[in-house]
Design a protein around this motif. Structure first.
Motif, PDB file in Angstrom:
ATOM      1  N   THR A  61      -2.264  -1.155   2.514  1.00 34.88           N
ATOM      2  CA  THR A  61      -1.680  -0.221   1.549  1.00 34.88           C
ATOM      3  C   THR A  61      -2.236  -0.609   0.177  1.00 34.88           C
ATOM      4  N   TYR A  62      -2.009   0.228  -0.823  1.00 34.93           N
ATOM      5  CA  TYR A  62      -2.634   0.052  -2.129  1.00 34.93           C
ATOM      6  C   TYR A  62      -1.580  -0.088  -3.207  1.00 34.93           C
ATOM      7  N   SER A  63      -1.869  -0.929  -4.169  1.00 34.94           N
ATOM      8  CA  SER A  63      -0.985  -1.135  -5.306  1.00 34.94           C
ATOM      9  C   SER A  63      -1.765  -0.776  -6.561  1.00 34.94           C
ATOM     10  N   VAL A  64      -1.770   0.521  -6.887  1.00 35.88           N
ATOM     11  CA  VAL A  64      -2.537   1.019  -8.038  1.00 35.88           C
ATOM     12  C   VAL A  64      -1.704   2.045  -8.791  1.00 35.88           C
ATOM     13  N   ASP A  65      -2.120   2.325 -10.021  1.00 38.18           N
ATOM     14  CA  ASP A  65      -1.492   3.401 -10.783  1.00 38.18           C
ATOM     15  C   ASP A  65      -1.771   4.727 -10.099  1.00 38.18           C
ATOM     16  N   THR A  82     -10.864  -2.679 -10.504  1.00 40.00           N
ATOM     17  CA  THR A  82     -10.279  -3.482  -9.438  1.00 40.00           C
ATOM     18  C   THR A  82      -9.329  -2.605  -8.638  1.00 40.00           C
ATOM     19  N   LEU A  83      -9.205  -2.939  -7.375  1.00 37.80           N
ATOM     20  CA  LEU A  83      -8.313  -2.236  -6.458  1.00 37.80           C
ATOM     21  C   LEU A  83      -7.475  -3.293  -5.762  1.00 37.80           C
ATOM     22  N   VAL A  84      -6.156  -3.230  -5.927  1.00 39.76           N
ATOM     23  CA  VAL A  84      -5.267  -4.205  -5.305  1.00 39.76           C
ATOM     24  C   VAL A  84      -4.793  -3.635  -3.973  1.00 39.76           C
ATOM     25  N   ILE A  85      -4.999  -4.439  -2.919  1.00 35.18           N
ATOM     26  CA  ILE A  85      -4.580  -4.009  -1.589  1.00 35.18           C
ATOM     27  C   ILE A  85      -3.498  -4.952  -1.085  1.00 35.18           C
ATOM     28  N   ASN A  89       2.469  -9.389   3.955  1.00 35.96           N
ATOM     29  CA  ASN A  89       3.187  -9.893   2.777  1.00 35.96           C
ATOM     30  C   ASN A  89       2.257 -10.327   1.653  1.00 35.96           C
ATOM     31  N   GLY A  90       0.942 -10.234   1.850  1.00 39.40           N
ATOM     32  CA  GLY A  90      -0.007 -10.716   0.854  1.00 39.40           C
ATOM     33  C   GLY A  90      -0.723  -9.610   0.114  1.00 39.40           C
ATOM     34  N   GLU A  91      -1.271  -9.981  -1.034  1.00 39.27           N
ATOM     35  CA  GLU A  91      -2.078  -9.056  -1.836  1.00 39.27           C
ATOM     36  C   GLU A  91      -3.451  -9.655  -2.045  1.00 39.27           C
ATOM     37  N   LYS A  92      -4.450  -8.778  -2.134  1.00 37.19           N
ATOM     38  CA  LYS A  92      -5.812  -9.170  -2.473  1.00 37.19           C
ATOM     39  C   LYS A  92      -6.334  -8.189  -3.503  1.00 37.19           C
ATOM     40  N   THR A  93      -7.241  -8.668  -4.338  1.00 33.28           N
ATOM     41  CA  THR A  93      -7.860  -7.809  -5.342  1.00 33.28           C
ATOM     42  C   THR A  93      -9.326  -7.634  -4.995  1.00 33.28           C
TER      43      THR A  93
END
Length: 133
Positions: A61-65, A82-85, A89-93
């Motif tokens: 899933t994505y964590s972006v504006d 950058t795109l945060v995925i 339970n973890g996030e990567k950039t």
């Protein structure tokens, strides 16, 4: 898991494909997030965008504006983004560079530290007054 690694690999191939599509079509190509999808579309000036492909993975899933977009111009250049995925339970950039291949940043890697001075081969370096060779 293997499914997560496969999804990451597929996602990391999208920027190179966007550059190729932009050069081939001689028009801007955009990557944008729409819900759980990353959409690649051709965005010619004064025309409606045309979808090229859509990437979806149940693993990411994505964590972006809401208005996040990465545009590749017809010459293949782009602004760095950058795109945060999120995976489990973890996030990567993911770093999408102005040129070159995208990559996943390391856990302690600061985005600001990636701003290194570069000169194009053959260009002269500006020197401050009083500096001699």
């Amino acid at each position: 898991s293997r499914d997560v690694l496969d999804a990451e690999a597929a996602l990391l191939r999208l920027p190179a494909r966007a550059r190729a599509e932009a050069r081939k079509g001689k028009a801007t190509v955009a990557l944008r997030v729409e819900g759980d999808d990353v959409v690649m579309e051709r965005t010619p000036p004064e025309e409606d965008p045309t979808e090229i492909t859509r990437f979806n993975s149940k693993e990411i899933t994505y964590s972006v504006d809401a208005d996040w977009v990465w545009n590749v111009r017809a010459d293949g250049t782009a602004d760095r983004a950058t795109l945060v995925i999120r995976e489990g339970n973890g996030e990567k950039t993911i770093l999408l560079p102005a040129d070159g291949e995208p990559r996943i940043l390391g856990p302690n890697e600061e985005i600001e530290s990636l701003d290194t001075e570069k000169w194009t081969a053959g260009e002269l370096e500006q020197r401050t007054e009083g500096t001699s060779l």
